[in-house]
Design an enzyme around this catalytic site. Structure first.
Site, PDB file in Angstrom:
ATOM      1  N   ASP A  49       0.212  -2.024  -6.295  1.00 13.06           N
ATOM      2  CA  ASP A  49      -0.788  -2.693  -5.678  1.00 13.06           C
ATOM      3  C   ASP A  49      -1.907  -2.107  -6.235  1.00 13.06           C
ATOM      4  OD1 ASP A  49      -1.897  -4.705  -4.308  1.00 13.06           O
ATOM      5  OD2 ASP A  49      -1.899  -3.753  -2.460  1.00 13.06           O
ATOM      6  N   HIS A  79     -14.177  -6.493  -1.989  1.00 10.53           N
ATOM      7  CA  HIS A  79     -13.290  -5.976  -0.761  1.00 10.53           C
ATOM      8  C   HIS A  79     -13.692  -4.308  -0.656  1.00 10.53           C
ATOM      9  CE1 HIS A  79      -9.823  -4.858   1.681  1.00 10.53           C
ATOM     10  NE2 HIS A  79      -9.473  -4.115   1.086  1.00 10.53           N
ATOM     11  N   GLU A 139      -4.065  -9.135   3.690  1.00 10.24           N
ATOM     12  CA  GLU A 139      -4.709  -8.987   2.592  1.00 10.24           C
ATOM     13  C   GLU A 139      -4.452 -10.067   1.385  1.00 10.24           C
ATOM     14  OE1 GLU A 139      -4.448  -4.967   1.132  1.00 10.24           O
ATOM     15  OE2 GLU A 139      -5.997  -4.253   2.569  1.00 10.24           O
ATOM     16  N   GLU A 193      -4.384 -11.600  -1.763  1.00  7.53           N
ATOM     17  CA  GLU A 193      -4.236 -11.037  -2.907  1.00  7.53           C
ATOM     18  C   GLU A 193      -3.711 -12.101  -3.963  1.00  7.53           C
ATOM     19  OE1 GLU A 193      -2.884  -7.124  -3.791  1.00  7.53           O
ATOM     20  OE2 GLU A 193      -3.484  -6.574  -1.610  1.00  7.53           O
ATOM     21  N   ASP A 211      -0.712  -9.034   1.291  1.00  6.48           N
ATOM     22  CA  ASP A 211      -0.247  -7.575   1.627  1.00  6.48           C
ATOM     23  C   ASP A 211      -0.682  -7.221   3.033  1.00  6.48           C
ATOM     24  OD1 ASP A 211       0.811  -5.085   1.045  1.00  6.48           O
ATOM     25  OD2 ASP A 211      -1.457  -4.424   0.325  1.00  6.48           O
ATOM     26  N   ARG A 259      -3.849  -1.523   9.933  1.00  2.16           N
ATOM     27  CA  ARG A 259      -5.165  -0.851   9.825  1.00  2.16           C
ATOM     28  C   ARG A 259      -5.070   0.459  10.504  1.00  2.16           C
ATOM     29  NH1 ARG A 259      -6.479  -2.810   5.142  1.00  2.16           N
ATOM     30  NH2 ARG A 259      -6.844  -5.208   5.164  1.00  2.16           N
ATOM     31  N   GLN A 279      -2.724   3.131   9.265  1.00  4.52           N
ATOM     32  CA  GLN A 279      -3.054   3.217   7.697  1.00  4.52           C
ATOM     33  C   GLN A 279      -4.274   4.373   7.938  1.00  4.52           C
ATOM     34  OE1 GLN A 279      -4.628   0.180   5.618  1.00  4.52           O
ATOM     35  NE2 GLN A 279      -5.417   1.325   3.755  1.00  4.52           N
ATOM     36  N   LYS A 302       1.753  -0.446   5.221  1.00  2.00           N
ATOM     37  CA  LYS A 302       2.039  -1.655   4.481  1.00  2.00           C
ATOM     38  C   LYS A 302       3.475  -1.752   3.929  1.00  2.00           C
ATOM     39  CE  LYS A 302      -2.508  -1.165   2.426  1.00  2.00           C
ATOM     40  NZ  LYS A 302      -3.156  -2.702   2.069  1.00  2.00           N
ATOM     41  N   THR A 310       5.558  -7.786   2.553  1.00  5.58           N
ATOM     42  CA  THR A 310       4.343  -8.359   1.695  1.00  5.58           C
ATOM     43  C   THR A 310       5.022  -9.550   1.249  1.00  5.58           C
ATOM     44  OG1 THR A 310       4.025  -5.949   0.770  1.00  5.58           O
ATOM     45  CG2 THR A 310       3.365  -7.847  -0.617  1.00  5.58           C
ATOM     46  N   GLU A 367     -12.643  -6.928   7.169  1.00  4.94           N
ATOM     47  CA  GLU A 367     -14.057  -7.305   6.698  1.00  4.94           C
ATOM     48  C   GLU A 367     -14.733  -8.344   7.580  1.00  4.94           C
ATOM     49  OE1 GLU A 367     -11.887  -7.573   2.778  1.00  4.94           O
ATOM     50  OE2 GLU A 367     -13.879  -7.573   2.107  1.00  4.94           O
TER      51      GLU A 367
END
Lengths: 426, 426
Positions: free
Chosen positions: A134, A141, A208, A210, A242, A246, A249, A262, A266, A373
């Site tokens: 990744d 971002h 996420e 992507e 993905d 948070r 993480q 993660k 996915t 975000e």
């Protein structure tokens, strides 16, 4: 380019597309390659078996076994010149003025066995994935998230503009669109600044947005891929979610990067849009303000693929909202640059390896590829009907859509990349 | 336990071991499973084909195909109860007082076809690796390196004692012992504190002394493996050298962890020592001073395997020195804890997945698992004959050895994990 097969206007799977996937049906549960076209799929195993490639000389009959495989790896390994010819041939077969009417257009028997409705097939992971990498090529971002964590002055780390930052992801848990995932449990800090973790289901589960790229041809260990040859190593593209926890993480990622945050799943879309189908949609990415090392300098400057991207959240109670509309032009690094950087150390890529772009975001509300975000780090809720979300709740379904082009009769689309979050398992 | 086959004293491959690998010979180039015993290997494909398992009832004849495979994945997937019985049976076959003399001891025909000299076979990667995960469980290493980078007060990050820190590594570039690797090229900062990188061959190429564990049985996505069941998921262990380019790593690793600094190659030993063979060598790891989350609390406290480990560097000019003697008891986390943590998010492990322990070091000179520690960050050179090294030079060969036990006639050893560094490719 018109087809004798009725293809609804607005279909992601126009004759200009011809994406490849792996299907099965309840009547024939063996997995096999197919292409999607309008509201149908062409079962390539049945098509090849029924003589569909008799007029196609670029692939010798002895190589048609690639269409009887349970993944697309063998087909992908044939390389882009072959993908290009197979796609063109299938476009010719479906064209109104097909030079091969006897192949399918005027062949009700083969239509009967090989032409299935999209709604009637199940899709599967299109390739067996060796390694999944990744990247972090979405500069907006990176900047948005960096600003949240470190303030605007230090939003981007010093290396960011010099190299496509990436980490190795988890390939075992890459699942095809439609596969539900359980909310992960893990260690999290109960309060900011705390140092004693608790163990619980993630309370900050995020998406996420992507793009993903599948490697077609690989390179031997020790041999870097030159950036100007790197396009030829890409089989095609998919949408990717993905999923990211948070809170897990934030506690775990120092100093070696995200792990359990993660690796629980996915999601990728089912249909691989060939690199050749996206050739007309090459675009410029974000400008880079530093002098690049020579191995990252491209002759071709428009190597970011322009894909319009949308994210919906649908709640268990049935509220639904498109929370994001953005574009993959929000990438700093092109796919060939990612391939060149990945291999510059000598690292080998293999057929079926998956590269993720990193989260794709704009700067303004409604253009963010993650809830982190969109909600300013979980501070401002997003309204979805009469509900609100800071992060995902159990039962939420996330749907990513993406397509290139604006002619509704010639879209090159990815379909959907969908996943529902189930309650954490005890 | 004595054998009718002559096994030299001090052999890593005593009758107490019976490690599994994949071999080929120039006369028979097809890869196939084998076990190592003394200075010989038993070709399991030939042994099975020649009726060697006729007296073995635990594996039905229909399952003997696992010994005709080109990797050990199918055998590993049978699970530890089967591995245990196969190993015991092969020990019985080789025992002086074998209950099955007609199988091999008194069967010159089968000896002729199935018993080969170790020196006459080529070894290959023992399993097809799905995902490779590298942990950071060597607390002394983490502390040594953390002290170099952040000083002794902040050597370990706050999460370190609470969870086995790990990152996803690169599986495509895992190679078997004996495979040479080219020095990687990459972006590095020419001077400390600089912000403009240059592109060049790594000047700080290092070793990392580790143990690796192969997963036998996998777990389904979404289902965590309880720590007290985790031992049953491990097929066996290998030695590992996780080559690392420190200068590339230092520039690239923020914020997502090491990438090109490690993805150019990881070397493992050829023979997988079964988890059962190491059962007598369970030991306590380093004490942990924090209250662990319940998913990491083990009933069994001696789940670190005690392996004596040594590292030699041999230069192109022929100088040679053992630079490191240490023990895998220098791990904070046990293998079951690593498996439990890896899967607690729901992440699935698959047969053939490889876990690395992280670098294994002591605190004193001559016990470090990396040159970075041994040379205090590249400041103090190591003498090797009339040469010195801070990091590896082209032509250097690194040899890792490891074994458990101290009875020279019953060692459970790993053999060697060897790799030579070649000049960077242009």
């Amino acid at each position: 380019m018109a087809s004798w097969l009725s293809i609804p206007s607005g279909s992601h799977f126009s004759l200009a597309n011809i994406p490849f996937g792996i299907i099965s049906t309840s009547a024939a549960p063996t997995r096999r390659p197919a292409v999607a076209i309008g509201t149908h799929v062409l079962d390539l195993a049945a098509f090849a078996h029924g003589g569909g490639f008799a007029r196609f000389s670029a692939l010798p009959p002895g190589q048609l076994w690639v269409f009887a495989e349970t993944t697309l790896n063998a087909f992908a390994a044939l390389g882009r010149p072959t993908h290009r010819l197979v796609r063109q041939y299938l476009q010719d077969v479906f064209r109104t003025d097909t030079p091969y009417p006897e192949t399918l257009k005027a062949n009700p028997t083969l239509q009967q066995t090989a032409l299935l409705t999209l709604a009637g097939v199940q899709t599967h992971l299109p390739l067996t994935i060796g390694d999944y990498t990744d990247f972090f090529a979405g500069r907006n971002h990176a900047s948005n998230v960096g600003t949240l964590f470190r303030g605007p002055a230090n939003a981007l780390n010093p290396n960011y503009s010099h190299l496509p930052v990436a980490y190795h992801g988890r390939s075992s848990s890459v699942v095809v669109s439609g596969t539900p995932l359980h909310r992960p449990r893990g260690q999290v800090l109960p309060a900011p600044g705390g140092t004693t973790p608790v163990f619980r289901p993630s309370a900050r589960l995020d998406i996420e947005l992507e793009l993903g790229a599948f490697i077609g041809r690989g390179n031997p260990l020790g041999r870097a891929v030159p950036v100007d040859e790197a396009e030829e190593y890409i089989f095609g593209y998919v949408l990717m979610n993905d999923w990211s926890a948070r809170d897990i993480q934030q506690w775990e990622y120092v100093p070696l990067g995200p792990f359990n945050a993660k690796n629980f799943g996915t999601t990728i879309s089912a249909w691989v849009v060939l690199a050749d189908a996206l050739e007309p949609f090459h675009a410029h990415g974000l400008p880079n303000d530093v002098e690049l090392q020579s191995y990252l300098r491209e002759d071709r400057k428009d190597n970011v693929i322009a894909v319009h991207l949308e994210v919906d959240i649908q709640t268990a109670r049935g509220n639904k909202r498109t929370i994001t509309c953005t574009s993959s032009e929000n990438l700093l690094w092109s796919w060939p640059q990612m391939v060149a950087h990945h291999t510059v150390s000598g690292c080998n890529l293999r057929t079926g390896d998956l590269l993720g772009s990193g989260t794709i975001s704009g700067f303004t509300d409604g253009t963010h590829g993650s809830l982190l975000e969109q909600t300013k780090g979980g501070k401002m809720a997003v309204e979805i009907g009469d509900e609100t979300r800071k992060f995902l709740e159990d039962g939420d379904t996330v749907v990513i859509r993406g397509w290139s082009g604006d002619n509704p009769d010639a879209l090159v689309g990815f379909g959907e990349c969908t996943g529902q979050i189930l309650t954490a398992l005890a």
